[in-house]
Enzyme design. Sequence first.
Site, PDB file in Angstrom:
ATOM      1  N   CYS A 382       0.575  -1.395  -0.045  1.00  0.00           N
ATOM      2  CA  CYS A 382      -0.275   0.072  -0.200  1.00  0.00           C
ATOM      3  C   CYS A 382       0.950   1.031   0.258  1.00  0.00           C
ATOM      4  CB  CYS A 382      -0.720   0.086   1.220  1.00  0.00           C
ATOM      5  SG  CYS A 382      -2.625   0.959   1.451  1.00  0.00           S
ATOM      6  N   HIS A 508      -3.462  -4.851   0.311  1.00  0.00           N
ATOM      7  CA  HIS A 508      -3.004  -5.280   1.595  1.00  0.00           C
ATOM      8  C   HIS A 508      -2.924  -7.127   1.578  1.00  0.00           C
ATOM      9  CE1 HIS A 508      -2.675  -1.411   4.274  1.00  0.00           C
ATOM     10  NE2 HIS A 508      -3.385  -1.137   3.536  1.00  0.00           N
ATOM     11  N   GLU A 510      -1.488  -9.048   3.373  1.00  0.00           N
ATOM     12  CA  GLU A 510      -1.182  -9.691   4.768  1.00  0.00           C
ATOM     13  C   GLU A 510      -2.236  -9.943   5.327  1.00  0.00           C
ATOM     14  OE1 GLU A 510      -0.725  -6.697   3.544  1.00  0.00           O
ATOM     15  OE2 GLU A 510      -0.999  -5.075   5.911  1.00  0.00           O
TER      16      GLU A 510
HETATM   17  N1  GLN Z   1      -2.327   6.995   3.206  1.00  0.00           N
HETATM   18  C1  GLN Z   1      -1.504   5.709   1.797  1.00  0.00           C
HETATM   19  C2  GLN Z   1      -3.389   6.023   1.239  1.00  0.00           C
HETATM   20  O1  GLN Z   1      -4.193   6.783   2.003  1.00  0.00           O
HETATM   21  C3  GLN Z   1      -1.974   4.848   1.934  1.00  0.00           C
HETATM   22  C4  GLN Z   1      -2.966   3.829   2.860  1.00  0.00           C
HETATM   23  C5  GLN Z   1      -1.991   2.637   2.820  1.00  0.00           C
HETATM   24  O2  GLN Z   1      -1.007   2.100   3.704  1.00  0.00           O
HETATM   25  N2  GLN Z   1      -2.965   1.805   3.630  1.00  0.00           N
HETATM   26  O3  GLN Z   1      -4.024   5.953   0.079  1.00  0.00           O
END
Ligand code: GLN
Length: 539
Positions: A382, A508, A510
């Site tokens: 992400c 994600h 994970e």
């Molecule tokens: N802050 C980033 C976004 O909002 C990444 C979010 C994250 O890593 N879950 O796009």
Amino acid sequence: MKKIIFVTGGVCSSLGKGITASSIGSLLEARGLTVRMIKIDPYLNVDAGTMNPYQHGEVYVTDDGAETDLDLGNYARFTNAPNSRANSVTTGQVYREVINKEREGRFLGKTVQVVPHITDEIKARIVAVGKDPDVDFTIVEIGGTVGDMESVPFLEAARQLIHEYGRQDAASVHVTLVPEVSGGELKTKPTQHSVKELQEVGIQPDVLVCRSGAGLDESLRRKLAAFTNVEYEGVISARDAATIYSIPLVFHEQGLDQFLLRKMNVESRHADLKAWKEVVRKLTEPKGRIRIGVIGKYMDLHDAYKSVWEALSHGGIANDAGVEIVRLDSSRFEADGADAGALLDGIDGMLVPGGFGQRGINGMVAAARWARENGMPYFGLCLGMQIMAIEWARTKLGWADADSAEFNPDAGHAVVSLLEDQVDVKNFGGTMRLGCNDTFFKEGSKPALAYGAVKVSERHRHRYEFSNAWRADFEKSGMVIAGFTPDGELVESLEWPSHPWGVGVQYHPEFKSKPLAPHPLFAAFIKASIAYGEKRARG
Ligand code: GLN
């Protein structure tokens, strides 16, 4: 739902109710039974989406985009029970629903009360999760500690359900602490008091899971049984274990699953625990060992990245390697005179996890640059993928002002930005992309090779996207756009060219990794890291 098991906690918090509930679930599944899991959180927040990771730990995301307590992640790792919005119940949700019904006039002018209206709503939610006819057991974990003011309506709902189902179809498991005082003596009094508190709200536990450092001997188990009205076989000694994944085996050795099934009159096949034993063997006596550097914020708080730590260890299981995680606060990479190579000495692979807010971003960019230029395996989750975009734009495209609009809304090159239809939306908590989405990968890309598929479905939780304004510049300069949404619009994965393994994903992965089914990207990342470590050892 045929049977129901409630898991409560006493004495203090953080005793492992979630692992207890999950381990019971995994043992029932090992016997061919079908389970469903529910987490009840007695707080007033409607969900965990707005909660600070420092206070609350990780926000776990389900396929349908619910932002839930991290215990749902434990359920997902230990069992095959599906998780969705319905599996996470909070006081906030329950009151909101009852008050909405009241406003709609659905209570026909009656006085609306905690009992029966709130308790009925709780019971309805619990029963709904297990309604599928092939569900054998619903396991309900009630968060908090017995005696807390907040959990009273949930315990009352549990009491009523135990009464309605009958003792043969409902069971209560209570997790407590048996502390050691100086001189090494174990004390049962806190457990006795906590059981009394449970009995006062009308619940007689059938099983006590007693946490203690070294474990309880037979005489202590007998003493606890005698004072709490729990059968001797129901008093389980849960000593500290080398890995959480050995807890199902610890419970099984003491006959917990046999006891529950006998009590609830369930016939089942013998528990097949071969796979769990192999997991524990690989975690405790792995053939190899490697060190993964995780560069991020919240590094001093263990639970903020719970699923990431677990998925890394699963990647190790897939390769029969013990994974040592070295947590490096990214601010260390941006300090004056910081030497990334020195900070990463002895590290075999780098992971940059998700995160929000500007602090430490330049440190992550510096670390990523080092990994890219030195052939160290890199895995970006992400935010970690967005870091790849920023680093590439600054170093390879020469755009010193490249940034994410999250960190610098006026950046000349906002290579990560909001989608047009998101701009101007100020409603915090409403604009995130949440839940599962399909991703298509380029044939032959590293993720496609790892998954053995070009189409996957993974879970998202982010607001910003790779900006298409400069997509062509990235591709022309060699960056591989490895994955995208089915319409081709959004970039889901970046891959460094001519690099052993530099992969970022906008989602994600994970959340979907299990010890019995390690996530393919984590398995591939660990494999590449092992190869890097071997090369490094050869000099
Ligand atoms: N802050 C980033 C976004 O909002 C990444 C979010 C994250 O890593 N879950 O796009």
